[in-house]
Design an enzyme around this catalytic site. Structure first.
Site, short mmCIF file in Angstrom:
data_model
loop_
_atom_site.label_atom_id
_atom_site.label_comp_id
_atom_site.label_asym_id
_atom_site.label_seq_id
_atom_site.Cartn_x
_atom_site.Cartn_y
_atom_site.Cartn_z
N HIS A 150 -53.22 18.98 30.62
CA HIS A 150 -52.33 19.51 29.57
C HIS A 150 -50.93 18.93 29.66
CE1 HIS A 150 -51.43 22.36 26.43
NE2 HIS A 150 -52.62 22.91 26.55
N ASP A 154 -52.05 17.91 24.52
CA ASP A 154 -52.15 19.36 24.26
C ASP A 154 -53.55 19.72 23.77
OD1 ASP A 154 -52.26 18.83 21.50
OD2 ASP A 154 -50.14 19.24 21.22
#
Length: 178
Positions: A150, A154
């Protein structure tokens, strides 16, 4: 190369199609075709596709350099050569270096769903489960999962990558890809 008869055509398996479709999809998502370290996120111009190979004593990850530029036949041959070398114990460290995205396929072991572990510094790894039908009259399913870092991509970006991989697998034109 022009192929004139069925006996000289390469044997293409499901894993070859998955690798081919994945390389093409990942090439469209530089944020997924990347490495994360604390200094920068390095994006690659080509997909250097790693794939997990169980050799018995060890799990090795050969890397097919610029897999996104290969035909299905070329990629299939490169994968077979790497698997043979891995299982024979002749795969060199250079042949396992530089991967920008990895595929781990446990489908052959009958595993439907799993969460593959990232191969740092790579940003993503695709998990492929066993193709199956949840009901005899139901559609065939091919479970896919994507583990991602992450810090480099995203959730929405990762979902787009996974959706494009799935779409590519569903729509690959095998004859044109050869």
């Amino acid at each position: 190369r022009h192929v004139t008869d069925a006996t000289s055509r390469p044997r293409i398996g499901l894993n070859d199609l998955i690798m081919f479709a994945t390389a093409r999809a990942v090439a469209q998502h530089p944020e997924a075709n990347s490495w994360f370290d604390w200094e920068e996120i390095k994006q690659f111009a080509h997909v250097h596709l790693g794939f997990a190979v169980d050799t018995g004593p060890a799990l090795l990850v050969p890397v097919i350099q610029s897999a996104d530029t290969m035909t299905l036949s070329e990629l299939s041959q490169a994968v077979r050569t790497a698997i043979d070398k891995a299982r024979a114990g002749t795969l060199t460290p250079d042949e396992m270096d530089g991967g920008s995205f990895t595929v781990s396929n446990l489908g052959g072991l009958g595993i439907h769903w799993f969460t593959p572990v990232l191969n740092p510094p790579q940003t993503c790894i695709l998990g492929v489960g066993a193709a199956h039908q949840s009901h005899p009259a139901g559609p065939s399913l091919l479970p896919l999962s994507l583990t991602f870092d992450h810090r480099a991509i995203d959730g929405a970006g990762a979902a787009a990558v996974l959706a494009d991989i799935a779409s590519n697998i569903e729509t690959v034109d095998v004859i044109a890809a050869l």
